[in-house]
Enzyme design. Sequence first.
Site, PDB file in Angstrom:
ATOM      1  N   SER A 112       0.830  -1.209   0.000  1.00 55.34           N
ATOM      2  CA  SER A 112       0.000   0.000   0.000  1.00 55.34           C
ATOM      3  C   SER A 112       0.859   1.251   0.000  1.00 55.34           C
ATOM      4  O   SER A 112       1.910   1.297   0.632  1.00 55.34           O
ATOM      5  CB  SER A 112      -0.881   0.004   1.262  1.00 55.34           C
ATOM      6  OG  SER A 112      -1.436   1.291   1.477  1.00 55.34           O
ATOM      7  N   TYR A 119      -2.154  -0.494  10.264  1.00 59.54           N
ATOM      8  CA  TYR A 119      -2.391  -1.126   8.950  1.00 59.54           C
ATOM      9  C   TYR A 119      -1.188  -0.878   8.047  1.00 59.54           C
ATOM     10  O   TYR A 119      -0.609  -1.808   7.493  1.00 59.54           O
ATOM     11  CB  TYR A 119      -3.668  -0.571   8.310  1.00 59.54           C
ATOM     12  CG  TYR A 119      -3.705  -0.779   6.818  1.00 59.54           C
ATOM     13  CD1 TYR A 119      -3.411   0.267   5.930  1.00 59.54           C
ATOM     14  CD2 TYR A 119      -4.009  -2.024   6.279  1.00 59.54           C
ATOM     15  CE1 TYR A 119      -3.417   0.068   4.562  1.00 59.54           C
ATOM     16  CE2 TYR A 119      -4.016  -2.234   4.905  1.00 59.54           C
ATOM     17  CZ  TYR A 119      -3.721  -1.175   4.052  1.00 59.54           C
ATOM     18  OH  TYR A 119      -3.708  -1.378   2.689  1.00 59.54           O
ATOM     19  N   LYS A 122       1.960  -3.422   6.543  1.00 57.17           N
ATOM     20  CA  LYS A 122       2.368  -3.591   5.137  1.00 57.17           C
ATOM     21  C   LYS A 122       3.883  -3.408   5.008  1.00 57.17           C
ATOM     22  O   LYS A 122       4.561  -4.173   4.314  1.00 57.17           O
ATOM     23  CB  LYS A 122       1.628  -2.588   4.249  1.00 57.17           C
ATOM     24  CG  LYS A 122       0.145  -2.871   4.116  1.00 57.17           C
ATOM     25  CD  LYS A 122      -0.107  -4.239   3.491  1.00 57.17           C
ATOM     26  CE  LYS A 122      -1.577  -4.503   3.274  1.00 57.17           C
ATOM     27  NZ  LYS A 122      -1.822  -5.833   2.672  1.00 57.17           N
TER      28      LYS A 122
HETATM   29  C1  WQD Z   1     -10.117   9.264   0.040  1.00 62.72           C
HETATM   30  C2  WQD Z   1     -10.435  10.755   0.130  1.00 62.72           C
HETATM   31  C3  WQD Z   1     -10.960  11.473   2.356  1.00 62.72           C
HETATM   32  C4  WQD Z   1     -14.697   9.178   2.641  1.00 62.72           C
HETATM   33  C5  WQD Z   1      -6.998   4.594   0.939  1.00 62.72           C
HETATM   34  C6  WQD Z   1      -7.016   3.249   1.542  1.00 62.72           C
HETATM   35  C7  WQD Z   1      -5.641   2.845   2.004  1.00 62.72           C
HETATM   36  C8  WQD Z   1      -4.631   3.026   0.885  1.00 62.72           C
HETATM   37  C9  WQD Z   1      -4.698   4.437   0.341  1.00 62.72           C
HETATM   38  C10 WQD Z   1      -4.481   0.811  -0.116  1.00 62.72           C
HETATM   39  C11 WQD Z   1      -9.820  11.420   1.357  1.00 62.72           C
HETATM   40  C12 WQD Z   1     -12.172  11.632   1.429  1.00 62.72           C
HETATM   41  C13 WQD Z   1     -13.517   9.721   2.187  1.00 62.72           C
HETATM   42  C14 WQD Z   1     -15.816  10.023   2.834  1.00 62.72           C
HETATM   43  C15 WQD Z   1     -14.507  11.907   2.136  1.00 62.72           C
HETATM   44  N1  WQD Z   1      -4.820   2.103  -0.174  1.00 62.72           N
HETATM   45  N2  WQD Z   1     -13.419  11.062   1.939  1.00 62.72           N
HETATM   46  N3  WQD Z   1     -15.672  11.364   2.569  1.00 62.72           N
HETATM   47  O1  WQD Z   1      -7.845   7.566   3.164  1.00 62.72           O
HETATM   48  O2  WQD Z   1      -6.899   7.867   0.827  1.00 62.72           O
HETATM   49  O3  WQD Z   1      -6.822   5.613   1.937  1.00 62.72           O
HETATM   50  O4  WQD Z   1      -6.040   4.679  -0.061  1.00 62.72           O
HETATM   51  O5  WQD Z   1      -4.017   0.222   0.789  1.00 62.72           O
HETATM   52  O6  WQD Z   1      -5.750   1.517   2.419  1.00 62.72           O
HETATM   53  O7  WQD Z   1      -7.893   3.293   2.633  1.00 62.72           O
HETATM   54  O8  WQD Z   1      -9.001   6.557   1.139  1.00 62.72           O
HETATM   55  O9  WQD Z   1     -11.291   6.502   0.304  1.00 62.72           O
HETATM   56  O10 WQD Z   1     -10.916   6.759   2.817  1.00 62.72           O
HETATM   57  O11 WQD Z   1     -10.412   8.662   1.301  1.00 62.72           O
HETATM   58  O12 WQD Z   1     -14.413  13.138   1.918  1.00 62.72           O
HETATM   59  O13 WQD Z   1     -16.941   9.606   3.245  1.00 62.72           O
HETATM   60  O14 WQD Z   1     -11.841  10.918   0.260  1.00 62.72           O
HETATM   61  O15 WQD Z   1     -10.868  12.571   3.246  1.00 62.72           O
HETATM   62  O16 WQD Z   1      -9.457  12.756   0.999  1.00 62.72           O
HETATM   63  P1  WQD Z   1      -7.606   7.009   1.812  1.00 62.72           P
HETATM   64  P2  WQD Z   1     -10.486   7.059   1.430  1.00 62.72           P
END
Ligand code: WQD
Length: 329
Positions: free
Chosen positions: A116, A140, A144
């Site tokens: 990741s 998490y 990794k």
């Molecule tokens: C994306 C964006 C939130 C939910 C993920 C995986 C992690 C890793 C990296 C693989 C952010 C915003 C989210 C919501 C929002 N990949 N958001 N409202 O945090 O980048 O991490 O990618 O391992 O495991 O979790 O992903 O989809 O939670 O958030 O505004 O209801 O969307 O603030 O900017 P994140 P995410």
Amino acid sequence: MTVLVTGGAGYIGSHTVALLRQRGRDVVIYDSLELGRPEATLGAPLVVGDIADAELVKATVAEHGVDAVIHFAAYKAAGESMEQPGRYFANNVAKTNTFLDAAREVGVPRIVFSSSCSVYGTPTCLPVDETHPLAPESPYAESKRMVEDMLRWYSVAHDLRSVSLRYFNAAGAAASGLIGEDWTVTLNLVPLVMKAALGRVPQLTVFGTDYPTRDGTGVRDYVHVDDLADAHVRALEYLEAGGETTAVNLGTGVGSTVREVLDCAREVSGVDIPSLDAPRRPGDPAEVYGDNRRAHELLGWRADRNLSTIMASAWQWHSTHPDGYDAAT
Ligand code: WQD
């Protein structure tokens, strides 16, 4: 020879299994079905078991003539890991260690590992390339990094070479429309946007509108799950051709804001998806997107699918499977 895919009944695992079979490879899925769904296997051979069950792992390798592993099986919710670090290290690290020893003991020579971009933590420079310091910010992400470190030592001590693939934001669903993300086990943006579009939640909550980005909302590198599946097959082929142990970023190199994702979802769905602006989510970096030059140089990989394709495929899946695999419409 056969590829054993742990977690192959899960999101990225099932898409990778489908592509391997489409390309004529023999596959056996090894999944506990704690989070995976048998419907996602599309009839591929399935062994239901725990990756720490060394005897079952060894028996499966022997019975199916396994000569390569793609290891997806893990817990993946960064937020949950902050509350339950022990559960994440036990499952993602300790069990993987037992699994690696079992696979090594029966001569498995190559592994592709589902890592990741979260191993980098909050980026200190963009785009993030593989030389960026590793600074995990959750158990998490730490799990990794720990498995990547284990794999490097297994490569030194044993004839077990590996490629660790550092995904950015996996999203979308198979072009076939047959498999997709099970939104009961994720809090990621794209499935939540789809839930709001289908009225399963009142609105999408936008976490943070005051970031130093082009529209104030968070920027991420969304990569199509079918592109990720392609990268896993290429990583396998790289190892089969004698490639050395390494780690590679899988991103598009392009960042999209939350508002851009939301607007794209409105366009592909034709729904004026309701949203609510809210404060930043703790721990969220303002901007993360990857440098994918190494994936292209080493694996010949490029992410072909853009945000519009990602969102259209997600809409096709969720709108026809509002209850996921439980009931298709
Ligand atoms: C994306 C964006 C939130 C939910 C993920 C995986 C992690 C890793 C990296 C693989 C952010 C915003 C989210 C919501 C929002 N990949 N958001 N409202 O945090 O980048 O991490 O990618 O391992 O495991 O979790 O992903 O989809 O939670 O958030 O505004 O209801 O969307 O603030 O900017 P994140 P995410």
